[in-house]
Design an enzyme around this catalytic site. Structure first.
Site, PDB file in Angstrom:
ATOM      1  N   LYS A  14       0.881  -1.397  -0.119  1.00  0.00           N
ATOM      2  CA  LYS A  14       0.115  -0.054  -0.065  1.00  0.00           C
ATOM      3  C   LYS A  14       0.811   1.239  -0.059  1.00  0.00           C
ATOM      4  CE  LYS A  14      -1.982  -1.062   3.903  1.00  0.00           C
ATOM      5  NZ  LYS A  14      -1.552  -2.381   4.141  1.00  0.00           N
ATOM      6  N   ARG A  89     -10.032   0.501   8.442  1.00  0.00           N
ATOM      7  CA  ARG A  89      -9.594  -0.856   8.738  1.00  0.00           C
ATOM      8  C   ARG A  89     -10.612  -1.730   9.551  1.00  0.00           C
ATOM      9  NH1 ARG A  89      -3.689   0.173   8.704  1.00  0.00           N
ATOM     10  NH2 ARG A  89      -2.803  -1.648   9.226  1.00  0.00           N
ATOM     11  N   ARG A 128      11.778  -5.919   5.388  1.00  0.00           N
ATOM     12  CA  ARG A 128      11.720  -4.617   5.562  1.00  0.00           C
ATOM     13  C   ARG A 128      12.340  -4.221   7.031  1.00  0.00           C
ATOM     14  NH1 ARG A 128       6.257  -1.418   5.469  1.00  0.00           N
ATOM     15  NH2 ARG A 128       6.191  -2.516   7.320  1.00  0.00           N
ATOM     16  N   ARG A 134      10.986  -0.153  12.282  1.00  0.00           N
ATOM     17  CA  ARG A 134       9.473  -0.044  12.851  1.00  0.00           C
ATOM     18  C   ARG A 134       9.605  -1.160  13.653  1.00  0.00           C
ATOM     19  NH1 ARG A 134       4.840   0.509   8.133  1.00  0.00           N
ATOM     20  NH2 ARG A 134       3.565  -0.649   9.738  1.00  0.00           N
ATOM     21  N   ARG A 146      -0.393  -8.901  13.199  1.00  0.00           N
ATOM     22  CA  ARG A 146      -1.051  -7.868  12.399  1.00  0.00           C
ATOM     23  C   ARG A 146      -1.836  -8.408  11.332  1.00  0.00           C
ATOM     24  NH1 ARG A 146       4.471  -5.071  10.971  1.00  0.00           N
ATOM     25  NH2 ARG A 146       3.192  -4.000   9.086  1.00  0.00           N
TER      26      ARG A 146
HETATM   27  P1  AP5 Z   1       4.721  -1.640   1.833  1.00  0.00           P
HETATM   28  O1  AP5 Z   1       4.453  -0.784   0.669  1.00  0.00           O
HETATM   29  O2  AP5 Z   1       5.055  -1.061   3.021  1.00  0.00           O
HETATM   30  O3  AP5 Z   1       3.444  -2.222   2.316  1.00  0.00           O
HETATM   31  P2  AP5 Z   1       2.153  -1.898   3.148  1.00  0.00           P
HETATM   32  O4  AP5 Z   1       0.862  -2.585   2.663  1.00  0.00           O
HETATM   33  O5  AP5 Z   1       2.255  -0.427   3.161  1.00  0.00           O
HETATM   34  O6  AP5 Z   1       2.533  -2.174   4.766  1.00  0.00           O
HETATM   35  P3  AP5 Z   1       2.447  -1.690   5.880  1.00  0.00           P
HETATM   36  O7  AP5 Z   1       3.425  -2.602   6.703  1.00  0.00           O
HETATM   37  O8  AP5 Z   1       2.582  -0.439   5.970  1.00  0.00           O
HETATM   38  O9  AP5 Z   1       0.958  -2.012   6.180  1.00  0.00           O
HETATM   39  P4  AP5 Z   1       0.294  -2.120   7.847  1.00  0.00           P
HETATM   40  O10 AP5 Z   1      -1.302  -2.056   7.214  1.00  0.00           O
HETATM   41  O11 AP5 Z   1       0.499  -3.070   8.647  1.00  0.00           O
HETATM   42  O12 AP5 Z   1       0.814  -0.719   8.344  1.00  0.00           O
HETATM   43  P5  AP5 Z   1       0.228   0.685   8.793  1.00  0.00           P
HETATM   44  O13 AP5 Z   1       1.291   1.716   8.942  1.00  0.00           O
HETATM   45  O14 AP5 Z   1      -0.954   0.928   8.059  1.00  0.00           O
HETATM   46  O15 AP5 Z   1       5.418  -3.078   1.637  1.00  0.00           O
HETATM   47  C1  AP5 Z   1       5.842  -3.805   2.412  1.00  0.00           C
HETATM   48  C2  AP5 Z   1       7.497  -4.330   2.014  1.00  0.00           C
HETATM   49  O16 AP5 Z   1       7.405  -5.018   0.872  1.00  0.00           O
HETATM   50  C3  AP5 Z   1       8.223  -3.084   1.834  1.00  0.00           C
HETATM   51  O17 AP5 Z   1       9.698  -3.490   2.246  1.00  0.00           O
HETATM   52  C4  AP5 Z   1       8.384  -2.880   0.332  1.00  0.00           C
HETATM   53  O18 AP5 Z   1       9.693  -2.597  -0.267  1.00  0.00           O
HETATM   54  C5  AP5 Z   1       8.094  -4.385  -0.139  1.00  0.00           C
HETATM   55  N1  AP5 Z   1       7.535  -4.608  -1.521  1.00  0.00           N
HETATM   56  C6  AP5 Z   1       6.475  -3.734  -2.022  1.00  0.00           C
HETATM   57  N2  AP5 Z   1       5.885  -4.069  -3.027  1.00  0.00           N
HETATM   58  C7  AP5 Z   1       6.738  -5.219  -3.433  1.00  0.00           C
HETATM   59  C8  AP5 Z   1       6.554  -6.242  -4.415  1.00  0.00           C
HETATM   60  N3  AP5 Z   1       5.632  -5.780  -5.666  1.00  0.00           N
HETATM   61  N4  AP5 Z   1       7.543  -7.105  -4.651  1.00  0.00           N
HETATM   62  C9  AP5 Z   1       8.462  -7.319  -3.511  1.00  0.00           C
HETATM   63  N5  AP5 Z   1       8.493  -6.534  -2.449  1.00  0.00           N
HETATM   64  C10 AP5 Z   1       7.442  -5.483  -2.426  1.00  0.00           C
HETATM   65  O19 AP5 Z   1      -0.298   0.438  10.288  1.00  0.00           O
HETATM   66  C11 AP5 Z   1       0.789   0.037  11.431  1.00  0.00           C
HETATM   67  C12 AP5 Z   1       0.006   0.133  12.605  1.00  0.00           C
HETATM   68  O20 AP5 Z   1      -0.969   1.245  12.985  1.00  0.00           O
HETATM   69  C13 AP5 Z   1      -1.111  -1.110  12.776  1.00  0.00           C
HETATM   70  O21 AP5 Z   1      -0.858  -2.287  13.089  1.00  0.00           O
HETATM   71  C14 AP5 Z   1      -2.142  -0.640  14.035  1.00  0.00           C
HETATM   72  O22 AP5 Z   1      -1.830  -0.534  15.135  1.00  0.00           O
HETATM   73  C15 AP5 Z   1      -2.030   1.007  13.572  1.00  0.00           C
HETATM   74  N6  AP5 Z   1      -2.897   1.531  12.514  1.00  0.00           N
HETATM   75  C16 AP5 Z   1      -2.895   2.165  11.573  1.00  0.00           C
HETATM   76  N7  AP5 Z   1      -4.059   2.560  10.821  1.00  0.00           N
HETATM   77  C17 AP5 Z   1      -5.060   2.066  11.688  1.00  0.00           C
HETATM   78  C18 AP5 Z   1      -6.388   2.144  11.307  1.00  0.00           C
HETATM   79  N8  AP5 Z   1      -7.141   2.717  10.439  1.00  0.00           N
HETATM   80  N9  AP5 Z   1      -7.064   1.646  12.421  1.00  0.00           N
HETATM   81  C19 AP5 Z   1      -6.653   1.224  13.566  1.00  0.00           C
HETATM   82  N10 AP5 Z   1      -5.267   1.129  13.912  1.00  0.00           N
HETATM   83  C20 AP5 Z   1      -4.522   1.515  12.720  1.00  0.00           C
HETATM   84 MG    MG Z   2       2.245   1.092   4.871  1.00  0.00          MG
END
Ligand code: AP5
Ligand code: MG
Length: 191
Positions: A14, A89, A128, A134, A146
């Site tokens: 994402k 979410r 990552r 992180r 997660r």
């Molecule tokens: P990346 O692009 O970072 O993936 P992502 O989907 O953004 O993954 P996140 O880890 O950010 O998702 P998340 O939902 O857990 O985190 P968030 O910050 O939202 O890619 C991941 C890796 O893969 C990278 O190293 C990238 O280089 C690699 N990659 C990308 N594309 C690739 C490809 N095609 N092939 C190979 N490799 C590839 O949330 C974190 C925390 O915040 C949550 O756990 C929760 O506690 C809280 N939180 C956030 N939003 C909310 C909400 N709305 N409600 C409640 N809690 C929330």
């Molecule tokens: Mg992300």
């Protein structure tokens, strides 16, 4: 306005794809995870309260993230559209978002849902974690929590938008450029 939800499990790409999409389409990127991490870095009360949940891989309360999005929408009245990343979410967050957008005579145009296998997610996030700083990436048990939160609480968001025919599945495995092309073609059909 053109409003897009980039939907998918942790590690589905994402954040990676959001950077490219906002550059191409001029949307405002709203990532609740990024906003929460900047609150943690600034050591605000909100950040400190969220940190313990995020470190365990659990969602923070709906009211907290809904208010964050409310503020972000208010602060960007000139935006030509928003790209929501990591939000909504839960079904409650989706309902709240629809209400916030409706109050601005706007709505979600499409939900693009990245499809990536579970073991690939774990590999990507552990990888990552070697460099991201992180805390929720360093430990496989937290990564699996997660993914479990996603399966238990977040997958229902796709069902919520499916009733309005707004969900499009996009293959999230392959090269970053291939996935970007597939996402762009879905946006171009609707913009
Ligand atoms: P990346 O692009 O970072 O993936 P992502 O989907 O953004 O993954 P996140 O880890 O950010 O998702 P998340 O939902 O857990 O985190 P968030 O910050 O939202 O890619 C991941 C890796 O893969 C990278 O190293 C990238 O280089 C690699 N990659 C990308 N594309 C690739 C490809 N095609 N092939 C190979 N490799 C590839 O949330 C974190 C925390 O915040 C949550 O756990 C929760 O506690 C809280 N939180 C956030 N939003 C909310 C909400 N709305 N409600 C409640 N809690 C929330
Ligand atoms: Mg992300």
């Amino acid at each position: 306005m053109f409003n897009l939800i980039l939907f998918g499990p942790p590690g589905s790409g994402k954040g990676t794809q959001s950077e490219k999409l906002i550059a191409r389409y001029g949307l405002k990127h709203l990532s609740t995870g990024d906003i929460l991490r900047s609150e943690i870095a600034a050591q605000t009360p909100l950040g400190l309260a969220a940190k313990s949940l995020m470190d365990k891989g659990q969602l923070v309360p709906d009211e907290v993230v809904i208010e964050m999005i409310n503020v972000a929408l208010e602060n960007n009245p000139q935006a030509k559209g928003f790209l929501f990343d990591g939000f909504p979410r839960t079904t409650a967050q989706a309902e709240a978002l629809d209400k916030l957008l409706a109050s601005k005579n706007s709505a979600i145009n499409v939900v693009l849902a990245l499809q990536v296998g579970k073991e690939e997610l774990v590999v990507r996030l552990l990888n990552r974690g070697k460099t991201s700083g992180r805390s929720d990436d360093t430990n496989e048990a937290v990564i699996r929590s997660r993914i479990e939160e996603y399966e238990k609480k977040t997958m229902a968001v796709a069902d919520y938008y499916r009733q309005y025919n707004k969900v499009e599945l996009v293959k999230g495995e392959g090269t970053i450029d291939e996935i970007f092309a597939a996402l762009s073609s879905e946006i171009d059909k609707r913009m």
